[in-house]
Design a protein around this motif. Structure first.
Motif, short mmCIF file in Angstrom:
data_model
loop_
_atom_site.label_atom_id
_atom_site.label_comp_id
_atom_site.label_asym_id
_atom_site.label_seq_id
_atom_site.Cartn_x
_atom_site.Cartn_y
_atom_site.Cartn_z
N TYR A 280 83.29 29.73 45.35
CA TYR A 280 84.40 30.65 45.61
C TYR A 280 84.45 31.72 44.52
O TYR A 280 83.77 31.62 43.50
CB TYR A 280 85.73 29.88 45.61
CG TYR A 280 85.81 28.76 46.61
CD1 TYR A 280 86.12 29.01 47.95
CD2 TYR A 280 85.57 27.43 46.23
CE1 TYR A 280 86.20 27.98 48.87
CE2 TYR A 280 85.65 26.40 47.16
CZ TYR A 280 85.96 26.69 48.48
OH TYR A 280 86.02 25.66 49.40
N ALA A 281 85.28 32.73 44.74
CA ALA A 281 85.47 33.77 43.73
C ALA A 281 86.86 34.38 43.82
O ALA A 281 87.40 34.55 44.91
CB ALA A 281 84.42 34.87 43.87
N THR B 48 85.99 36.03 38.59
CA THR B 48 85.89 34.61 38.23
C THR B 48 85.31 33.84 39.40
O THR B 48 85.87 33.87 40.51
CB THR B 48 87.27 34.04 37.86
OG1 THR B 48 87.78 34.74 36.72
CG2 THR B 48 87.15 32.56 37.52
N PHE B 49 84.20 33.19 39.15
CA PHE B 49 83.54 32.36 40.17
C PHE B 49 83.87 30.89 39.90
O PHE B 49 83.98 30.48 38.74
CB PHE B 49 82.03 32.55 40.12
CG PHE B 49 81.57 33.95 40.43
CD1 PHE B 49 81.17 34.30 41.71
CD2 PHE B 49 81.54 34.94 39.44
CE1 PHE B 49 80.74 35.58 42.01
CE2 PHE B 49 81.12 36.23 39.72
CZ PHE B 49 80.72 36.55 41.01
N ARG C 174 83.54 27.01 36.15
CA ARG C 174 83.88 28.42 36.33
C ARG C 174 82.99 29.28 35.44
O ARG C 174 82.61 28.88 34.34
CB ARG C 174 85.34 28.68 36.00
CG ARG C 174 86.32 28.20 37.05
CD ARG C 174 87.72 28.64 36.72
NE ARG C 174 88.62 28.38 37.84
CZ ARG C 174 89.88 28.79 37.89
NH1 ARG C 174 90.39 29.49 36.87
NH2 ARG C 174 90.63 28.51 38.94
N PHE C 175 82.67 30.47 35.94
CA PHE C 175 81.95 31.46 35.14
C PHE C 175 82.41 32.84 35.59
O PHE C 175 83.01 32.99 36.66
CB PHE C 175 80.44 31.31 35.28
CG PHE C 175 79.90 31.52 36.67
CD1 PHE C 175 79.43 32.76 37.07
CD2 PHE C 175 79.85 30.48 37.60
CE1 PHE C 175 78.92 32.98 38.34
CE2 PHE C 175 79.35 30.67 38.88
CZ PHE C 175 78.88 31.92 39.25
N THR C 176 82.16 33.84 34.76
CA THR C 176 82.57 35.20 35.09
C THR C 176 81.39 36.15 35.04
O THR C 176 80.42 35.93 34.31
CB THR C 176 83.66 35.73 34.14
OG1 THR C 176 83.14 35.77 32.81
CG2 THR C 176 84.90 34.86 34.19
N ASP C 177 81.51 37.20 35.81
CA ASP C 177 80.55 38.32 35.76
C ASP C 177 81.25 39.53 36.38
O ASP C 177 82.25 39.39 37.08
CB ASP C 177 79.27 37.98 36.52
CG ASP C 177 78.14 38.96 36.21
OD1 ASP C 177 78.08 39.45 35.05
OD2 ASP C 177 77.34 39.25 37.11
N VAL D 158 93.88 33.45 42.50
CA VAL D 158 93.65 32.91 43.83
C VAL D 158 92.22 33.23 44.26
O VAL D 158 91.76 34.36 44.11
CB VAL D 158 94.64 33.50 44.85
CG1 VAL D 158 94.32 33.02 46.26
CG2 VAL D 158 96.07 33.13 44.48
N MET D 159 91.53 32.23 44.77
CA MET D 159 90.16 32.43 45.23
C MET D 159 90.17 33.10 46.61
O MET D 159 90.59 32.50 47.60
CB MET D 159 89.42 31.09 45.29
CG MET D 159 89.31 30.39 43.95
SD MET D 159 88.26 31.30 42.79
CE MET D 159 88.95 30.73 41.22
N GLU D 160 89.74 34.36 46.66
CA GLU D 160 89.75 35.10 47.93
C GLU D 160 88.42 35.04 48.67
O GLU D 160 88.36 35.34 49.86
CB GLU D 160 90.09 36.58 47.70
CG GLU D 160 91.44 36.85 47.08
CD GLU D 160 91.36 36.98 45.57
OE1 GLU D 160 92.42 37.16 44.95
OE2 GLU D 160 90.24 36.88 45.02
#
Length: 369
Positions: free
Chosen positions: A253-254, A278-279, A317-320, A261-263
């Protein structure tokens, strides 16, 4: 950067209207001449006992001269009160193999007769018949040799032996990198029924002793538990694959706008905002209690990062920050201890430490391509 996990994971707004289902998209019964000990009743009965939701028995059309409607589908054993059975066959041609999938019976003879036509003729025929074409095992000796623009999905995990699939996953990555939004699935490609007694296992090949329904298992997030909804979700890429049904299902999800909220979920395609995304990787059901699983993130065909799930929440979780003017995709692969598959015990070693993989999240893709 790995954001800290909250004490309570946020709800996945927008994903409550749907259901996860599991099944196998590639199976052969006694109607394929290279099959043994595998009547349809055995396949379907096994799937019913295991709680599978759907199956596609895809016998080789060349073995029955394209007349699958008078063999596989007409078999009195082709029925189930609990498993959704797709109509299909494996188009077996000089340019490779394609699984034809449909919710209802269709005129497979027309596809069989056109198997050596140009791709644009096959595309028109596919559209006329309203069937789904899935590219089978793209890196084997019977590799898919048609245009990937013809394919609605691709089989990136064929059978229980994981190492043989690595080149096929690379081909899939090549197609994703080229701008295609191509949903991935698994398929056991089982030709032989599981041995009836333990003594029968020893002299048999891996194909005959370790490969059966659910090795691997494809999980689909569909709007409802119906054949049209499942086939549509497969095409959209709302799916992930596990080495067996007892292993966890991976979900990706992301949160695009940073509101917590994961959209986005697998298969979704959005325009990035220029801000960090945010993944979140979640492992659902199954697996080894308390185990930590490795998460390998692939971005645009290349390794992006490696992480380890939290043992309690089984989440990472990870970000990019996907570029505003760039096309990007992200997908994940999960490694760790294999959950036992008691009904097909020989499959575990063949899958090695490969547990599951996801379909991608897309940014700036052209959905018409």
């Amino acid at each position: 950067m790995i954001p800290p996990l909250p004490e309570t994971l946020p709800s996945l707004e927008g994903f409550s209207q749907g259901v996860w289902v599991k099944g196998d998209w590639h199976l052969h019964s006694r109607h394929s001449t290279d099959s043994s000990n595998n009547p349809e009743a055995k396949i379907i009965g096994f799937a019913e006992r295991m709680g599978f939701d759907y199956l596609a028995i895809t016998d080789h059309d060349v073995h029955v001269m394209g007349a699958v409607a008078h063999h596989t589908w007409a078999d009195p054993e082709f029925r189930s009160d609990s498993v959704l059975l797709f109509y299909g066959a494996e188009l077996t041609a000089a340019r490779g193999h394609i699984n034809i999938l449909s919710c209802e019976p269709y005129d497979h003879q027309r596809i069989f007769d056109a198997r050596d036509d140009r791709d644009w003729n096959l595309l028109r025929l596919k559209q006329e018949l309203g069937v789904h074409m899935s590219a089978n095992h793209p890196s084997t000796k019977n590799h898919y040799g048609y245009s990937f623009d013809l394919a609605d999905s691709v089989e990136i995990w064929n059978g229980c032996v994981w190492p043989k699939n690595i080149p096929g996953v690379r081909i899939w990555d090549d197609m994703l990198k080229s701008g295609r939004m191509l949903g991935a699935r698994g398929g056991s490609d089982s030709h032989h029924g599981v041995p009836d007694t333990p003594e029968q296992i020893v002299p048999l090949s891996v194909e005959a002793s370790a490969n059966y329904v659910g090795t691997p298992t494809t999980w689909i997030f569909a709007r409802e538990r119906s054949k049209p909804a499942i086939l549509r979700a497969l095409e959209q890429g709302r799916a992930s694959v596990s080495s067996n049904p007892y292993n966890p299902r991976v979900e990706l999800y992301a949160d695009v706008d940073g509101d917590g909220v994961m959209e986005m979920m697998m298969g979704d395609n959005v325009h990035p905002t220029g801000r960090p995304v945010t993944f979140e990787v979640r492992l659902a059901g199954g697996g080894i209690p308390g185990a930590n699983y490795g998460v390998r993130v692939i971005k645009n065909r290349d390794p992006f990062g490696s992480f380890v799930t939290d043992a309690e929440s089984r989440t990472v979780r990870f970000t990019d920050t996907p570029g505003l003017g760039e096309r990007n995709y992200y997908r994940v692969e999960i490694e760790g201890p294999q959950a036992p598959y008691p009904e097909v015990p020989n499959s575990m070693a063949q899958s090695q430490n490969m547990i599951a993989l996801s379909n991608p999240l897309y940014f700036n893709y052209d959905p018409s391509f």
